[in-house]
Motif scaffolding. Sequence first.
Motif, mmCIF file in Angstrom:
data_model
loop_
_atom_site.group_PDB
_atom_site.id
_atom_site.type_symbol
_atom_site.label_atom_id
_atom_site.label_comp_id
_atom_site.label_asym_id
_atom_site.label_seq_id
_atom_site.Cartn_x
_atom_site.Cartn_y
_atom_site.Cartn_z
ATOM 1 N N GLY A 184 10.651 0.100 -19.522
ATOM 2 C CA GLY A 184 10.377 -0.665 -18.029
ATOM 3 C C GLY A 184 10.771 1.309 -17.634
ATOM 4 O O GLY A 184 12.246 0.545 -16.443
ATOM 5 N N LEU A 185 11.137 1.301 -17.070
ATOM 6 C CA LEU A 185 11.592 2.952 -16.559
ATOM 7 C C LEU A 185 10.634 4.174 -15.762
ATOM 8 O O LEU A 185 9.939 4.655 -16.033
ATOM 9 C CB LEU A 185 12.483 3.555 -17.959
ATOM 10 N N GLY A 186 10.870 3.230 -14.214
ATOM 11 C CA GLY A 186 9.997 4.050 -13.174
ATOM 12 C C GLY A 186 8.518 3.285 -13.521
ATOM 13 O O GLY A 186 8.348 3.912 -13.025
ATOM 14 N N VAL A 187 8.453 2.545 -14.311
ATOM 15 C CA VAL A 187 6.751 1.810 -14.581
ATOM 16 C C VAL A 187 7.150 0.295 -14.693
ATOM 17 O O VAL A 187 7.918 0.237 -15.855
ATOM 18 C CB VAL A 187 5.712 2.005 -15.384
ATOM 19 N N LYS A 188 6.153 -0.734 -14.252
ATOM 20 C CA LYS A 188 6.583 -1.908 -15.303
ATOM 21 C C LYS A 188 6.303 -2.261 -16.879
ATOM 22 O O LYS A 188 5.865 -1.805 -17.537
ATOM 23 C CB LYS A 188 5.177 -2.910 -14.929
ATOM 24 N N LYS A 189 7.397 -2.617 -17.124
ATOM 25 C CA LYS A 189 7.357 -3.032 -18.687
ATOM 26 C C LYS A 189 6.135 -3.225 -19.144
ATOM 27 O O LYS A 189 5.632 -4.173 -18.748
ATOM 28 C CB LYS A 189 8.630 -4.009 -19.370
ATOM 29 N N ASP A 190 5.549 -2.651 -20.112
ATOM 30 C CA ASP A 190 4.560 -3.766 -20.601
ATOM 31 C C ASP A 190 4.860 -2.684 -22.191
ATOM 32 O O ASP A 190 3.951 -1.353 -22.964
ATOM 33 C CB ASP A 190 2.945 -2.550 -20.335
#
Length: 894
Positions: free
Chosen positions: A629-635
């Motif tokens: 989840g670094l710089g983006v939503k965790k998926d």
Amino acid sequence: VVWAGLDNVALLNPPAEPVPGHRLRVLYSCDGGRALVRLDAVVTFDGGLTSTYPLGRWPCEPGPPRVRALTPGFPDWLVYRADGLIPPESRWVQSSVLVASLRRPGPEEDEDEGEGEEEDGDPVVRDLAELQTVPPLRRPLKRHRVSHSWGSQMLWLTRNLSRSQCTEEKETVSLLSSIYASSGESYGLTRTLGVYGSEVLENARLNGVSYPWCMFSAWVFVMRHCEQNMCSVLHHIDSNDSYATPAIFLIKTGHLHFQMNGEPGESSAFLTPFAVPLRQWCHLRVVLRGRTATLDMVCTDGRSKSVYSTEYTSRHPLILDDTEGYLVVGGGKFIRGVEGYYGPVVYYRNRIPSAGADEVDVPDLINRLNLTGWLSTCGELQDDIGAKLTGYSLVAKQEAEDGERSEVSLASVGRALHSVALLRLERRGAVEAVSGVLPLLLQSGCLGDPRSLHTAGALYRTGLGVRRQPTKAWLLALMGAQQDSRLALMHLGHAHHQGEQGLPTDPDLAYAYYGNIAKQTSVDRQNPSSEQDSRLALMHLGNAHHQGEQGLPNDPDLAYAYYGNIAKQTSVDRQNPSSEQQAMGRMLFWGQQGLATDLQKAVRHYERGAVRLQNPTSMHDYAIVLMQGLGVKKDVQKAVTFLNRARKQGYVPATNALAWYYERLERNYERAVELWSKWVSEHNGYLGSVLRKALNFHLSDDRLMSLLYYIMAAEAGYAVAQFNSAHICEQNGEGFLDPVFASHCVLRYYNLTVHSQNPDTTALIKMGDLFYEGRVAGHKDVVAAAQRYKRAALLKDPQGWYNLALLVEQDYRLPLSVLIDLAPDLEPLAYRCRDSETTEAYLPCSLALFNVYLRSFQRDYRASVTLASLVVVVITAPPIVLLVYLRGGGLSRH
């Protein structure tokens, strides 16, 4: 017994367990004044609650000792099984004690009034007898002196018979059933326990969480005490990544540190007054009874036993929820393991075995292994060689004019013996020479060369030139793995993953070895040595292009470069790690080349490289930021998808990341083992060196040395080496191998090949032929042969289709599983065979299809039998000749 004028009481014949109708005799006496004798049952339940149940009470008159006989009225729920009248809820108890006591009530009290503890006064003397606890379903049924209606009896029987059918529950859990060689690093066995399926057992477990009543039994063999402050024997990690009850550590001095936890913020620990001796098998017995922990240790050097014991009572209640988190045998992610060996480890979840601490029998597998005897012999050799080296060093120093001399160590002597042994075997070039060089290999292994241990182990395991000794081979592998030998770690990981050579199938144990070798392989790739070769020879020796065939030069280096598929180096162009999107993403992510860190922009570049350009490096980097989840939503699931795509393109870090995901997040150790075992097999430099030597000896027509090195790699679990070992044994040029050994070798290594993650279809065909020819079970097994042919067919090998068609043509009935996956008729089989992607299959498969047409014509037009027969004779003669030429034996053309 002379008790005149004394207060005393004794149980003369207490029962072993609560039973009905037992006639108990109690001897008692009192010295003046009013006194009472009481008989009670003190019962401790699984939740820690203790209750007292009165069984009898009578006055004591001053005078000589008397004996009173009575039948204790134990509660029905403690003696009998639940039956409808006796409450159906089972009463599980941890312990029960029969107590006889002499009491003196106060002057104002009447002994005939009241039966409570306070009314009867405090006990002056008492006698105890511990009663063995019987599980509810093992107790007898009570014969009630009451009548029931027929309907009530039938209802009771139906209900209770169904309740008596217990499902199997793991009340005794084997945390380790084999022996684990620990190099003292952060690797060990991780075990998770589930809840009970039985409501009774689960209720007992939940009640015992705050009052544990259990036992841990562990065998350990310490080679060296810890270099750090502590190392782990056994520990428990909860869901918050904190230590939980129990945690058993070894400290630098060899003493044991035992840690217990209660409610949050409550913990206690103690050190044993005794130390664990070196190079002895020691049995640790840890018993938890409520707040009390008892630690017993029995050690043996093979001749005598030493017994130690200590006990500690905590000030706070202990908490042990074994379904919370996981148990670890050896090292884990927070602590290193012991340098040495772990033997069987057993956890008794709800009970404590009645055997005493010193009533310990050494497990059979420890006796058979005889590690202590081997180390003793090695120690004598090391002392002898060390004394000679000391004398040599003194002479060399005296003879040296400048006072300088070269140091000769035990390790260097071991390496020299290894080289001498293999050189002698190479010069002799005969299997008969193996027994002559084996002592040199064993001496080399004793002096610290793990290569010799693995080589000797492979010889004992396979029986190449020596008598097969699987147990000795296992011992040598354990010793090599304990010294961090890469090939030994790979072998034991493979053996426990597949259940090879009589070792138990244990994915968690396999993971402990593969996790170690995966880390070592990564380190080795960064620090290469002369013993490594990062290029792996992936050539299957059954192919036509080797040894100068088809006009190719017989040049080892050229052949190696041509066939080697050198460590996926050709994938560099495909991966293109310096591509614009990937490079820009990493610079923005890390803030390099004058750019400020911008995680969102970095993620966009990663995504473009991964989605649009299908760049495996960008896929890997994009997956990592998605997973964290670094710089983006965790998926996480999307991250796994991209890691799988990058792995399929041969990107090594993606394989490592996936293995980490399955290990740490999914706790799917079996899948982690599969990923790491494949990656290690393809990238370990020590394995690459062995394979390079095997191929070079093969190309120089040295069959024995080539087979030896291929077997060494095959025993480490490498599928290509397994195939090549089987191929050399099958060819057995000039009969250099004993026929019995060759037959066993062919069967063993082709079978191992087909059980690999990506089995070679040629090996599947070979195994099918062996089953068809009756060389596996001693008789023809068409069903097993068809299953192997089917797997080859599903992997698009036309030979699989072709052999299945021949089975149908010969009127064999294919198994239903084969017919479901493939075609139920001969004609579709032949069509698929003919229309496969392999051009060389077109002619034989077309001829087989033509033969099908002729059979159909003969069946449908019986009036033309003579003509059809003539056509068959004339037309099908060439295919018959071709089939004989192609098959050689069995059904296959190979």
